[in-house]
Design a protein around this motif. Structure first.
Motif, mmCIF file in Angstrom:
data_model
loop_
_atom_site.group_PDB
_atom_site.id
_atom_site.type_symbol
_atom_site.label_atom_id
_atom_site.label_comp_id
_atom_site.label_asym_id
_atom_site.label_seq_id
_atom_site.Cartn_x
_atom_site.Cartn_y
_atom_site.Cartn_z
ATOM 1 N N VAL A 1 0.815 -1.220 0.000
ATOM 2 C CA VAL A 1 0.000 0.000 0.000
ATOM 3 C C VAL A 1 0.850 1.272 0.000
ATOM 4 O O VAL A 1 0.522 2.247 -0.696
ATOM 5 C CB VAL A 1 -0.954 -0.011 1.212
ATOM 6 N N LEU A 2 1.921 1.287 0.760
ATOM 7 C CA LEU A 2 2.706 2.516 0.893
ATOM 8 C C LEU A 2 3.421 2.862 -0.405
ATOM 9 O O LEU A 2 3.625 2.015 -1.283
ATOM 10 C CB LEU A 2 3.727 2.365 2.026
ATOM 11 N N GLY B 1 -1.020 7.631 3.081
ATOM 12 C CA GLY B 1 -0.626 6.242 2.869
ATOM 13 C C GLY B 1 -0.975 5.379 4.073
ATOM 14 O O GLY B 1 -1.416 4.227 3.918
ATOM 15 N N VAL B 2 -0.756 5.905 5.265
ATOM 16 C CA VAL B 2 -1.099 5.164 6.477
ATOM 17 C C VAL B 2 -2.616 4.991 6.570
ATOM 18 O O VAL B 2 -3.112 3.938 6.999
ATOM 19 C CB VAL B 2 -0.546 5.888 7.712
ATOM 20 N N ALA B 3 -3.372 6.006 6.158
ATOM 21 C CA ALA B 3 -4.833 5.892 6.150
ATOM 22 C C ALA B 3 -5.280 4.800 5.179
ATOM 23 O O ALA B 3 -6.193 4.011 5.478
ATOM 24 C CB ALA B 3 -5.451 7.237 5.780
ATOM 25 N N ARG B 4 -4.641 4.730 3.994
ATOM 26 C CA ARG B 4 -4.974 3.680 3.042
ATOM 27 C C ARG B 4 -4.648 2.295 3.596
ATOM 28 O O ARG B 4 -5.379 1.332 3.382
ATOM 29 C CB ARG B 4 -4.231 3.902 1.718
ATOM 30 N N ALA C 1 -8.544 -3.309 7.248
ATOM 31 C CA ALA C 1 -9.912 -3.499 7.727
ATOM 32 C C ALA C 1 -10.700 -4.421 6.809
ATOM 33 O O ALA C 1 -11.704 -5.022 7.234
ATOM 34 C CB ALA C 1 -10.617 -2.146 7.849
ATOM 35 N N GLU C 2 -10.243 -4.575 5.564
ATOM 36 C CA GLU C 2 -10.966 -5.407 4.598
ATOM 37 C C GLU C 2 -10.435 -6.839 4.552
ATOM 38 O O GLU C 2 -11.140 -7.739 4.076
ATOM 39 C CB GLU C 2 -10.841 -4.796 3.196
ATOM 40 N N LEU C 3 -9.217 -7.051 5.013
ATOM 41 C CA LEU C 3 -8.589 -8.360 4.865
ATOM 42 C C LEU C 3 -8.477 -9.076 6.193
ATOM 43 O O LEU C 3 -8.268 -8.443 7.243
ATOM 44 C CB LEU C 3 -7.185 -8.192 4.268
ATOM 45 N N SER D 1 -4.798 7.959 13.953
ATOM 46 C CA SER D 1 -3.480 8.589 13.794
ATOM 47 C C SER D 1 -3.513 9.964 14.426
ATOM 48 O O SER D 1 -4.534 10.666 14.369
ATOM 49 C CB SER D 1 -3.126 8.718 12.321
ATOM 50 N N VAL D 2 -2.387 10.353 15.016
ATOM 51 C CA VAL D 2 -2.213 11.669 15.613
ATOM 52 C C VAL D 2 -0.904 12.243 15.098
ATOM 53 O O VAL D 2 0.113 11.542 15.030
ATOM 54 C CB VAL D 2 -2.206 11.598 17.157
#
Length: 383
Positions: free
Chosen positions: A291-292, A321-324, A330-332, A380-381
């Protein structure tokens, strides 16, 4: 005294090494391979100089004809000068063997054979030169070429000795020449055998060197990689962070440091076992690399923590990228054996500031991670 001081100053001048370098470049060129070839020719020139001195000595004591010595001396200089010209012109590069070791060896042996025929009472000394040429050839020629050169040398010297016995029996007695021929043949045979052994030794050393280089590369890889996930380990990530900080100080891009902690990882281990926990770590590492961005770097920081180095490349936002990655996980399923389990994580971001120590940026990212976990996890923060 002023003249002596000027001479001393000239010797101490830094221009002298530069002059030496320019002179060496003018004589040898700046191609390292051609320089090596010329170094081999230099060894041939050394042998040539020794034989020429022997010829001149023989002529001086009346053991050799001055005219014949003069012709041979010119031929020796033509031999060295001709090969030097071929190498410096670059024409040798078009040959199968750019070192020209074989023709050098054969011509040198031919000239030494001629020197043997004209040096009369001192001709025995030239036999040493035959061996010396072949010893040098062992380091430049393949074993098959060395054998050919040895056979050529023995055949040549046999013909020369027969001619000498027939035309100069006083200085070349038949019995002595039989002994000299046998000695030459034995020495050439020994050199031929040693050449094969030397080649085998070089092959073994080359093989061992390759094996050692591969082992060293593997050890370095192991030292820089996490064994479980295959990601760079903590030490490697620190090195990468330092390199990026240095690059940024020289005008390179700014970057973010991000620390990720897998949520409730301990409960996964306690509930499903450590094998399941290892599968979760591997699954996270695999998806993160998918993903990244290719410019992003991720490594295992320790336990269930991962550290990301995210280059800031406008107009993109490195945090996306971290959000993706969060959405993808969450899907896998965490693993084929745990189909209903999803991997969730908390992330803390810190933007690297000019001139700050890397440890300080990591500490701010760690505080941001703690804030994300305190706020309910799976978020994330940025600090």
């Amino acid at each position: 005294m002023p003249t002596q001081q000027a001479a001393t100053a000239a010797l101490d001048s830094p221009q002298l090494p530069g002059l030496t370098t320019r002179l060496a470049d003018a004589l040898l060129g700046d191609d390292s391979r051609q320089r090596l070839t010329l170094a081999l020719l230099g060894l041939a020139a050394l042998v040539t100089a020794t034989v020429v001195l022997l010829l001149l000595y023989a002529a001086r004591i009346g053991a050799a004809d001055v005219q014949q010595v003069g012709v041979l001396t010119v031929l020796y200089f033509v031999f060295i000068g001709g090969f030097y010209g071929l190498i410096r012109s670059g024409l040798n590069r078009h040959c199968a063997d750019p070192t020209l070791a074989m023709p050098q060896t054969l011509i040198a042996q031919s000239l030494i054979g001629a020197s043997y025929a004209v040096t009369g009472p001192v001709h025995g000394a030239t036999l040493i030169m035959l061996s010396l040429v072949m010893v040098f050839g062992m380091f430049s020629l393949r074993p098959a070429s060395v054998r050919i050169a040895c056979v050529y040398t023995v055949t040549l010297m046999g013909m020369v000795m027969v001619w000498c016995v027939q035309h100069q029996p006083l200085h070349y007695p038949a019995r002595q020449e039989v002994f000299n021929f046998a000695l030459t043949a034995i020495v050439m045979l020994a050199i031929s055998q040693l050449s094969g052994q030397l080649s085998d030794m070089r092959t073994r050393l080359k093989t061992q060197k390759i094996a050692l280089e591969q082992a060293l590369a593997h050890i370095k890889e192991m030292a820089a990689r996490d064994e479980l996930t295959g990601l760079p380990n903590r030490r490697r990530m620190m090195t990468l962070l330092q390199e990026h900080a240095t690059r940024h100080a020289r005008g390179g891009p700014r970057f973010f440091v991000c620390i990720i902690d897998l949520d409730h990882f301990k409960s996964i281990n306690d509930t499903y076992g450590h094998a399941a926990g290892d599968a979760v770590l591997r699954a996270f590492a695999t998806q993160a690399q998918v993903v990244l961005r290719t410019t992003d770097m991720i490594g295992r920081w320790g336990g269930e923590e991962f550290l990301l180095l995210l280059t800031e490349t406008p107009p993109g936002d490195p945090t996306l990228g971290v959000a993706r990655l969060r959405e993808r996980l969450a899907e896998l399923p965490a693993s084929p054996a745990l189909y209903d389990l999803r991997v969730r994580f908390s992330a803390g971001f810190a933007r690297y500031e000019d001139g700050e120590p890397i440890d300080q940026a990591i500490e701010r990212a760690d505080r941001a991670l703690y804030a994300a976990k305190s706020a309910g996890r799976n978020r994330s923060v940025v600090l």
